[in-house]
Scaffold this active site. Sequence first.
Site, PDB file in Angstrom:
ATOM      1  N   CYS A  62       0.805  -1.268  -0.079  1.00  0.00           N
ATOM      2  CA  CYS A  62      -0.077  -0.109   0.060  1.00  0.00           C
ATOM      3  C   CYS A  62       1.123   1.627  -0.245  1.00  0.00           C
ATOM      4  O   CYS A  62       1.740   1.498   0.343  1.00  0.00           O
ATOM      5  CB  CYS A  62      -1.399  -0.051   1.076  1.00  0.00           C
ATOM      6  SG  CYS A  62       0.232   0.249   2.939  1.00  0.00           S
ATOM      7  N   ALA A  65       3.155   1.687   3.040  1.00  0.00           N
ATOM      8  CA  ALA A  65       4.202   1.463   3.139  1.00  0.00           C
ATOM      9  C   ALA A  65       5.194   1.502   2.133  1.00  0.00           C
ATOM     10  O   ALA A  65       6.607   1.498   2.595  1.00  0.00           O
ATOM     11  CB  ALA A  65       3.340  -0.011   2.522  1.00  0.00           C
ATOM     12  N   ARG A  96      11.614  -5.146   6.833  1.00  0.00           N
ATOM     13  CA  ARG A  96      12.679  -5.205   5.430  1.00  0.00           C
ATOM     14  C   ARG A  96      14.143  -5.245   5.928  1.00  0.00           C
ATOM     15  O   ARG A  96      15.069  -5.221   4.785  1.00  0.00           O
ATOM     16  CB  ARG A  96      12.336  -4.102   4.620  1.00  0.00           C
ATOM     17  CG  ARG A  96      10.863  -3.839   4.431  1.00  0.00           C
ATOM     18  CD  ARG A  96      10.348  -2.587   3.849  1.00  0.00           C
ATOM     19  NE  ARG A  96      11.388  -2.073   2.414  1.00  0.00           N
ATOM     20  CZ  ARG A  96      12.067  -1.178   2.848  1.00  0.00           C
ATOM     21  NH1 ARG A  96      12.278  -0.503   4.149  1.00  0.00           N
ATOM     22  NH2 ARG A  96      13.372  -0.724   1.789  1.00  0.00           N
ATOM     23  N   HIS A 195       6.313   6.244  -2.379  1.00  0.00           N
ATOM     24  CA  HIS A 195       7.418   7.389  -2.574  1.00  0.00           C
ATOM     25  C   HIS A 195       7.195   8.547  -3.142  1.00  0.00           C
ATOM     26  O   HIS A 195       8.027   9.172  -3.116  1.00  0.00           O
ATOM     27  CB  HIS A 195       8.094   6.539  -4.330  1.00  0.00           C
ATOM     28  CG  HIS A 195       7.962   4.491  -3.855  1.00  0.00           C
ATOM     29  ND1 HIS A 195       8.220   3.817  -4.826  1.00  0.00           N
ATOM     30  CD2 HIS A 195       8.105   4.134  -2.625  1.00  0.00           C
ATOM     31  CE1 HIS A 195       8.447   2.350  -4.513  1.00  0.00           C
ATOM     32  NE2 HIS A 195       8.296   2.344  -3.139  1.00  0.00           N
TER      33      HIS A 195
HETATM   34 FE1  CFM Z   1      13.080   0.281  -5.729  1.00  0.00          FE
HETATM   35 FE2  CFM Z   1      12.503  -2.018  -5.240  1.00  0.00          FE
HETATM   36 FE3  CFM Z   1      11.310  -0.650  -3.452  1.00  0.00          FE
HETATM   37 FE4  CFM Z   1      13.149  -0.848  -3.260  1.00  0.00          FE
HETATM   38 FE5  CFM Z   1      12.068  -2.816  -1.521  1.00  0.00          FE
HETATM   39 FE6  CFM Z   1      11.863  -4.048  -3.403  1.00  0.00          FE
HETATM   40 FE7  CFM Z   1      10.295  -2.244  -2.322  1.00  0.00          FE
HETATM   41 MO1  CFM Z   1      10.184  -4.823  -1.508  1.00  0.00          MO
HETATM   42  S1  CFM Z   1      14.524  -1.580  -5.167  1.00  0.00           S
HETATM   43  S2  CFM Z   1      12.554   1.446  -3.139  1.00  0.00           S
HETATM   44  S3  CFM Z   1      14.190  -1.986  -1.364  1.00  0.00           S
HETATM   45  S4  CFM Z   1      11.172  -0.651  -6.171  1.00  0.00           S
HETATM   46  S5  CFM Z   1      12.661  -4.780  -2.261  1.00  0.00           S
HETATM   47  S6  CFM Z   1      12.059  -3.989  -5.747  1.00  0.00           S
HETATM   48  S7  CFM Z   1       9.190  -3.882  -3.331  1.00  0.00           S
HETATM   49  S8  CFM Z   1      10.318  -3.048  -0.185  1.00  0.00           S
HETATM   50  S9  CFM Z   1       8.794  -0.426  -2.493  1.00  0.00           S
END
Ligand code: CFM
Length: 546
Positions: A62, A65, A96, A195
């Site tokens: 989500c 997260a 994580r 993000h």
């Molecule tokens: Fe970038 Fe990722 Fe992500 Fe990531 Fe991660 Fe991920 Fe993620 Mo899990 S590199 S920031 S540190 S997109 S492993 S492939 S899914 S937490 S949002």
Amino acid sequence: MKEEETVILPDPYIIKAIILKKYPAKIAKKREKSMVVNDRTVPKQIQSNVRTVPGIITQRGCTYAGCKGVVLGPTRDIINITHGPIGCGYYSWLTRRNQTKPLTPEDPNYMTYCFSTDMQDSNIVFGGMEKLKTAIYEAYEIFHPKNIAVFSTCPVGLIGDDVHAVAREMKEKLGINVFAFSCEGYRGVSQSAGHHIANNGLLQHVIGRDDSTPEGKWKVNLLGEYNIGGDAFELERIFEKIGITLVATFSGNSTMRDFERSHTADLNMVMCHRSINYAAEMMEKKYGIPWIKGNFIGAESTAKSLRKIGDYFEDQELKDRIEAVITEEMPAVKKVIDSIRPRTQDKLAMLFVGGSRAHHYQDLFKELGMRTISAGYEFAHRDDYEGRHVLPTIQIDADSRNIEELEVEQDTKRYKKRKDDSVLDVMNKNGMEVRDYYGMMSEMEKNTLVIDDISHWESEKLIEYFKPDVFCAGIKEKYVIQKMGVPLKQLHSYDYGGPYAGFRGAINFYNDIDQLVGASVWKLLHAPWETQQHVEANFVIEPVVP
Ligand code: CFM
């Protein structure tokens, strides 16, 4: 014979048709656009960053997260308070494997604590702002931090608590930096929205607050590296060995002070494009720092990215130092590859992870002689698949409009143009990926299946027909896949392995993959459909024609 032709694989168009056939027509029509048979010479459009079909069993997370867990989670000296029911805070806490190393035992590190307002029914009915104020005050009284951030969960947006007003009030009252995020879980279609919200917050409330410039000739920020399994530690080791000053890593093994003075760096190197391209763009506009795409997953990729930094600074001394470190590190890598590769050559991998790793980790598999025959992201956008040149053609829908586009202007006091555009243009022509990212599809073999937001049904069928030697995804998929007799490598948490970045990380990865694809235990497992009859059901009841 070319590597691509060593194993004859099922026709991807037929497999795609088989998968889609099971869905009701409306769903098949939607999913069809997210499943693309790759042809890197004729780039195809893939549907992504759209809502998941309800009930389809997605891998996604989500918005909360993405904001709290991913971008701000790995910073140790800020108290991150989750405003919401206790589950959200608890399950995003330390899950994580973000590691951090305080410089001294006295250095603040709040990552071992889980802070939440623990909202109850009465807060939902009468509002939770008072409870939030009390929580901020309590945290301040106990820890005396310099920074506190508040993260909104779904109910906060539904009842309309003004978290920003509370943050402003407490900032004034306590005399420390307090800021809040409207990152309710439902705000976007996935963690990707989180993000973006986190990046906006960093630009508004953190970056640029401290003008003290760190020592060093070559000052770089690393963006989109979150220190999973200690990756950032390995990269810090390499940078230090070369003599590059890492001003800030967003946000693996980071502190707020690093962020506050990150505008003093001369280059932003972007690892995970998906999670942080917004910050890179805004920092260039506001402070004049160009960004280039890099990848430190894979020994060759690490060498390539380091060389890009050398080329960017146009400094022979730096280039020499980089070459010296590559020459020193590579023999150990080669030695392991040479011993393992006979066992891994031509083995098949599938990667369905996040928004960048499904791409980056293909380089590590390539180094082992393995082929990635199918891959996809959980929540990436078209540019992560097709390259940034498609950005102008991406349609902005209501879900994307839900996320604020921050208007950033030049900071007249701090702006310093680091490089002339004409120089950057030349660098770009030489493959630097200045303000650019070519995406995953251009690097994948012809006829590989690229699938966005894959469902459990789709992954089961892929396994059944392609029989990969390893499947990379996360904990939600792990046991389902392993019960089918295929080893699953977690690329979110690394299954307690890692680091996998840089030179030493690559060695760790080769060894782990060697063990996984070579273990005979998987061949002893048999999928239920191999031995048992199974009952099949339809998603839709066919109308009875009289
Ligand atoms: Fe970038 Fe990722 Fe992500 Fe990531 Fe991660 Fe991920 Fe993620 Mo899990 S590199 S920031 S540190 S997109 S492993 S492939 S899914 S937490 S949002």
